[in-house]
Design a protein around this motif. Sequence first.
Motif, PDB file in Angstrom:
ATOM      1  N   ASN A  54       0.819  -1.220   0.000  1.00  0.00           N
ATOM      2  CA  ASN A  54       0.000   0.000   0.000  1.00  0.00           C
ATOM      3  C   ASN A  54       0.851   1.267   0.000  1.00  0.00           C
ATOM      4  N   HIS A  55       1.945   1.241  -0.726  1.00  0.00           N
ATOM      5  CA  HIS A  55       2.772   2.430  -0.877  1.00  0.00           C
ATOM      6  C   HIS A  55       2.192   3.304  -1.985  1.00  0.00           C
ATOM      7  N   PHE A  56       2.400   4.604  -1.846  1.00  0.00           N
ATOM      8  CA  PHE A  56       2.039   5.497  -2.939  1.00  0.00           C
ATOM      9  C   PHE A  56       3.081   6.590  -3.090  1.00  0.00           C
ATOM     10  N   LEU A  57       3.084   7.198  -4.265  1.00  0.00           N
ATOM     11  CA  LEU A  57       4.022   8.267  -4.600  1.00  0.00           C
ATOM     12  C   LEU A  57       3.336   9.611  -4.472  1.00  0.00           C
ATOM     13  N   ILE A  58       4.094  10.616  -4.037  1.00  0.00           N
ATOM     14  CA  ILE A  58       3.553  11.969  -3.905  1.00  0.00           C
ATOM     15  C   ILE A  58       4.710  12.955  -4.132  1.00  0.00           C
ATOM     16  N   ASN A  59       4.384  14.224  -4.237  1.00  0.00           N
ATOM     17  CA  ASN A  59       5.408  15.214  -4.576  1.00  0.00           C
ATOM     18  C   ASN A  59       6.363  15.484  -3.406  1.00  0.00           C
ATOM     19  N   PRO A  60       7.615  15.759  -3.740  1.00  0.00           N
ATOM     20  CA  PRO A  60       8.560  16.240  -2.726  1.00  0.00           C
ATOM     21  C   PRO A  60       8.165  17.650  -2.305  1.00  0.00           C
ATOM     22  N   TYR A  61       7.859  17.835  -1.027  1.00  0.00           N
ATOM     23  CA  TYR A  61       7.328  19.105  -0.525  1.00  0.00           C
ATOM     24  C   TYR A  61       8.417  20.171  -0.578  1.00  0.00           C
ATOM     25  N   GLY A  62       8.210  21.151  -1.426  1.00  0.00           N
ATOM     26  CA  GLY A  62       9.186  22.219  -1.599  1.00  0.00           C
ATOM     27  C   GLY A  62       9.548  22.428  -3.058  1.00  0.00           C
ATOM     28  N   MET A  63       9.210  21.466  -3.905  1.00  0.00           N
ATOM     29  CA  MET A  63       9.479  21.603  -5.329  1.00  0.00           C
ATOM     30  C   MET A  63       8.263  22.180  -6.044  1.00  0.00           C
ATOM     31  N   MET A  64       8.516  23.065  -7.016  1.00  0.00           N
ATOM     32  CA  MET A  64       7.445  23.545  -7.874  1.00  0.00           C
ATOM     33  C   MET A  64       7.017  22.413  -8.790  1.00  0.00           C
ATOM     34  N   ASP A  77       4.450   5.181   2.951  1.00  0.00           N
ATOM     35  CA  ASP A  77       3.526   4.117   3.330  1.00  0.00           C
ATOM     36  C   ASP A  77       2.270   4.727   3.935  1.00  0.00           C
ATOM     37  N   MET A  78       1.342   3.892   4.364  1.00  0.00           N
ATOM     38  CA  MET A  78       0.056   4.394   4.850  1.00  0.00           C
ATOM     39  C   MET A  78       0.158   5.050   6.224  1.00  0.00           C
ATOM     40  N   ASN A  79       1.328   5.018   6.832  1.00  0.00           N
ATOM     41  CA  ASN A  79       1.559   5.737   8.087  1.00  0.00           C
ATOM     42  C   ASN A  79       2.241   7.079   7.851  1.00  0.00           C
ATOM     43  N   GLY A  80       2.520   7.383   6.580  1.00  0.00           N
ATOM     44  CA  GLY A  80       3.174   8.645   6.258  1.00  0.00           C
ATOM     45  C   GLY A  80       4.677   8.598   6.341  1.00  0.00           C
ATOM     46  N   GLU A  81       5.227   7.400   6.538  1.00  0.00           N
ATOM     47  CA  GLU A  81       6.680   7.247   6.623  1.00  0.00           C
ATOM     48  C   GLU A  81       7.273   7.159   5.218  1.00  0.00           C
ATOM     49  N   ILE A  82       8.361   7.870   4.989  1.00  0.00           N
ATOM     50  CA  ILE A  82       9.026   7.836   3.691  1.00  0.00           C
ATOM     51  C   ILE A  82       9.745   6.503   3.526  1.00  0.00           C
ATOM     52  N   VAL A  83       9.527   5.886   2.363  1.00  0.00           N
ATOM     53  CA  VAL A  83      10.158   4.612   2.031  1.00  0.00           C
ATOM     54  C   VAL A  83      11.338   4.903   1.106  1.00  0.00           C
ATOM     55  N   GLY A  84      12.533   4.497   1.490  1.00  0.00           N
ATOM     56  CA  GLY A  84      13.712   4.814   0.698  1.00  0.00           C
ATOM     57  C   GLY A  84      14.301   6.145   1.117  1.00  0.00           C
ATOM     58  N   GLU A  85      15.050   6.748   0.212  1.00  0.00           N
ATOM     59  CA  GLU A  85      15.742   7.995   0.528  1.00  0.00           C
ATOM     60  C   GLU A  85      15.154   9.163  -0.247  1.00  0.00           C
ATOM     61  N   SER A  86      15.099  10.320   0.397  1.00  0.00           N
ATOM     62  CA  SER A  86      14.662  11.541  -0.258  1.00  0.00           C
ATOM     63  C   SER A  86      15.212  12.731   0.514  1.00  0.00           C
ATOM     64  N   ASP A  87      15.573  13.767  -0.199  1.00  0.00           N
ATOM     65  CA  ASP A  87      16.035  14.998   0.438  1.00  0.00           C
ATOM     66  C   ASP A  87      14.861  15.872   0.867  1.00  0.00           C
ATOM     67  N   TYR A  88      13.646  15.441   0.559  1.00  0.00           N
ATOM     68  CA  TYR A  88      12.452  16.243   0.822  1.00  0.00           C
ATOM     69  C   TYR A  88      11.509  15.527   1.786  1.00  0.00           C
ATOM     70  N   LYS A  89      10.663  16.309   2.413  1.00  0.00           N
ATOM     71  CA  LYS A  89       9.584  15.774   3.232  1.00  0.00           C
ATOM     72  C   LYS A  89       8.310  15.734   2.397  1.00  0.00           C
ATOM     73  N   VAL A  90       7.224  15.300   3.025  1.00  0.00           N
ATOM     74  CA  VAL A  90       5.916  15.221   2.372  1.00  0.00           C
ATOM     75  C   VAL A  90       4.984  16.206   3.055  1.00  0.00           C
ATOM     76  N   ASN A  91       4.180  16.904   2.278  1.00  0.00           N
ATOM     77  CA  ASN A  91       3.194  17.840   2.814  1.00  0.00           C
ATOM     78  C   ASN A  91       2.228  17.088   3.738  1.00  0.00           C
TER      79      ASN A  91
END
Length: 255
Positions: A54-64, A77-91
Amino acid sequence: MSVTNLKESSRKQYSEAEWQIRIDLAAAYRLVALYGWDDLIFTHISARLPGPDNHFLINPYGMMFDEITASSLVKVDMNGEIVGESDYKVNPAGFTIHSAVHEVRHDAACVIHLHTAAGTAVATQEEGLMPLNQTALVIREQLAYHEYEGIALNHDERPRLQKDLGDKKLMLLWNHGTLALGETVADAFLGMYFLERACEMQVASLAGGKKLHYPSDAVKKITAGQGETGLTAVSGMAWKALLRKLDRHLPGYAD
């Protein structure tokens, strides 16, 4: 390492299915920007990934939206935890709305939420979307409504949003904006396109200051039935045309 090798290295992290979804979702972000529907770094589009997690993709918060690429999208994931690596957070508000839909609507491969002027204007009018034109009639029976509860930071709102959405594919969030979902990114985008166009037409019609002409109830019913299957039938063809347009005006989304 060359730019080409960096791209190939990035792509190899993902399955073929996930990479194609990433390309389509990045394209949707760029198209929203191209049509002028974006709101700085705010609002969001998500896409469900295949598999039991039940993973989904969403925008990196801070990018246009016109900066977003396939590889920059964030997996959660469905708990809002980032899966893998990213320099950005999620809105956080984006997670609340999109997780609510993905949790109960497994047919929703893509969910789009916007704050356009016309969409929010109609979501502020007591009548909601009015049966004024063909575009509105095509989608009006697929439209749900959800009461405004403040910025969507409270996860307790999710059950109410889910109940209000039911089995509909489109929603007006009162005093807030628009929402669309679909079995593919293409389906969701075309649904949102028709909803936004209908809202623009309504604002223009009301601004004209003249008495309005309404179609008959029989015609409303006929057109609603035509819209039920019509949008899905043409979404693939429209999506290919939209990608060609994007390649001309905002290339690079597939990186």
